[in-house]
Write a protein that holds these residues in place. Structure first.
Motif, PDB file in Angstrom:
ATOM      1  N   PRO A 102      11.070   3.860   6.279  1.00  0.00           N
ATOM      2  CA  PRO A 102      10.031   3.083   6.978  1.00  0.00           C
ATOM      3  C   PRO A 102       8.936   2.547   6.047  1.00  0.00           C
ATOM      4  O   PRO A 102       8.159   1.677   6.450  1.00  0.00           O
ATOM      5  CB  PRO A 102       9.434   4.108   7.962  1.00  0.00           C
ATOM      6  CG  PRO A 102      10.423   5.220   8.050  1.00  0.00           C
ATOM      7  CD  PRO A 102      11.065   5.273   6.702  1.00  0.00           C
ATOM      8  N   THR A 129       4.146   8.184   1.410  1.00  0.00           N
ATOM      9  CA  THR A 129       3.817   8.037   2.835  1.00  0.00           C
ATOM     10  C   THR A 129       2.305   7.984   3.029  1.00  0.00           C
ATOM     11  O   THR A 129       1.785   7.169   3.797  1.00  0.00           O
ATOM     12  CB  THR A 129       4.421   9.181   3.660  1.00  0.00           C
ATOM     13  OG1 THR A 129       5.852   9.181   3.507  1.00  0.00           O
ATOM     14  CG2 THR A 129       4.094   9.023   5.138  1.00  0.00           C
ATOM     15  N   ARG A 134       0.730   4.966   4.784  1.00  0.00           N
ATOM     16  CA  ARG A 134       0.454   5.268   6.191  1.00  0.00           C
ATOM     17  C   ARG A 134      -0.786   6.135   6.413  1.00  0.00           C
ATOM     18  O   ARG A 134      -1.183   6.347   7.564  1.00  0.00           O
ATOM     19  CB  ARG A 134       1.670   5.971   6.800  1.00  0.00           C
ATOM     20  CG  ARG A 134       2.964   5.158   6.787  1.00  0.00           C
ATOM     21  CD  ARG A 134       2.941   4.120   7.901  1.00  0.00           C
ATOM     22  NE  ARG A 134       4.108   3.247   7.867  1.00  0.00           N
ATOM     23  CZ  ARG A 134       5.264   3.510   8.482  1.00  0.00           C
ATOM     24  NH1 ARG A 134       5.423   4.652   9.132  1.00  0.00           N
ATOM     25  NH2 ARG A 134       6.249   2.638   8.443  1.00  0.00           N
TER      26      ARG A 134
END
Length: 358
Positions: A24, A267, A271
């Motif tokens: 992602p 990540t 994010r």
């Protein structure tokens, strides 16, 4: 059991696992220009190879620029396989005064730190100056380049023991100069100062300030001769020597595998919430004595291969260096994929592979 990936120095299955778990994230790094300090160290090599693997696999058109005091030495002695990598660039210099790349950097990972391996008398001064001046230089570049995000890898050492020793009243704590220049205090306080500086600058300049408070790790490239206890145990196991615990073996630690570390850091970079620190480390608490026994068992050594020199103090609470992971699990959905025994096994296997190919 594991195969070194052609053209890389890490296990193929580690690189593939990292790639899959970060699926992602890759779309948000397409075309990115990442600037990395500390890129020739333990964290850095894992980040570089993982990013290059993903860049080639998904044709992300990323550029990774690494700051190094001596890029040629790094490429000659530690990473000759990276010499002709098209995605990789180097800037020669110190973190406090390097020449900024001409092409703007979209993301910055500031992972540089002064080690204290040689126990030099001026370490505390060097660490503090490097932390402050280096972070100021990174902030200047982020502002000039209009970078999207700056990720700091700080430390669990920011959590100093409470200095309150009289109920609600605070006692002074340090009892002299030696306490003020101790590695634990200087390292932790300098890292927290970096966090504050970056958060203030992020509010002013509009970039995302990401903070990873890193604890203890294990995996390929972890130095075996430095003051990393799990590295020392693995070193002794590789040599077939007695694994020696110099203290009483009661302090508690937890370890995260380096492959998981990469997943967590990238990540957070993409994010994570700006200005919010995330603890990065293992969940399973293990005493130093038990850690030595686990290394011996994974290495196939007999139970009496571990010597514990110290004697625990009856009734004394063990010293603990353990991260709370509720925030990173809840907000970013991150969990360790590799358990401690497997992490030790992979690290042993990697070193044995390198020993066999020399």
């Amino acid at each position: 059991m594991h195969e070194i990936a052609p053209g890389f120095s890490l296990f193929r299955d580690d690189l593939e696992r990292i790639d899959q778990r970060l699926a992602p994230v890759w779309a948000e790094l397409r075309g990115a220009h990442l600037f990395l300090t500390g890129g020739t160290g333990f964290f850095g090599i894992w980040l570089i190879e993982s990013l290059i693997w993903a860049d080639r696999t998904h044709r992300l058109d990323m550029t990774i620029t690494v700051l190094s005091r001596d890029p040629e030495h790094f490429l000659r002695t530690r990473a000759p396989h990276l010499r002709d990598c098209e995605a990789l660039r180097f800037v020669t210099g110190e973190v406090a005064d390097f020449e900024m790349p001409a092409r703007p950097c979209t993301h910055i990972v500031h992972a540089a730190s002064e080690n204290n391996v040689d126990q030099r008398a001026d370490w505390a001064e060097r660490q503090l100056n490097s932390a402050i001046d280096g972070t100021r230089r990174i902030i200047d570049m982020a502002a000039r380049h209009r970078s999207k995000s700056v990720l700091l890898t700080t430390s669990g050492s920011v959590y100093l023991p409470s200095e309150s020793s009289d109920g609600p009243r605070f006692a002074e704590g340090p009892a002299g100069i030696a306490d003020y220049v101790s590695e634990r205090l200087v390292y932790g306080q300098s890292k927290r100062t970096m966090e504050v500086m970056t958060a203030i600058a992020a509010r002013k300049h509009g970039f995302n300030a990401l903070i990873a408070r890193c604890f203890a790790f294990v995996g390929p490239y972890l130095p075996l001769e430095h003051n990393y206890v799990v590295g020392n145990f693995i070193r002794d196991a590789l040599a077939g020597n007695q694994i020696v615990v110099t203290g009483d073996g009661t302090p508690l630690r937890s370890y995260l595998y380096a492959g998981d570390l990469v997943v967590w850091l990238l990540t957070i970079l993409v994010r994570g919430r700006s200005g919010v620190p995330y603890n990065v480390g293992g969940k399973e608490a293990v005493s130093i004595a038990h850690l030595a026994q686990r290394v011996a068992a994974v290495a196939g050594m007999p139970a009496d291969a571990v010597t514990i020199k110290g004697t625990p103090i009856p009734g004394a609470a063990p010293l603990a260096y353990l991260p709370a992971l509720a925030r990173i699990e809840r907000e970013l959905g991150l969990h360790a994929a590799i358990g401690l025994d497997d992490a030790i096994r992979r690290t042993l296997a990697w070193h044995r592979e390198r020993m066999n190919t020399r």
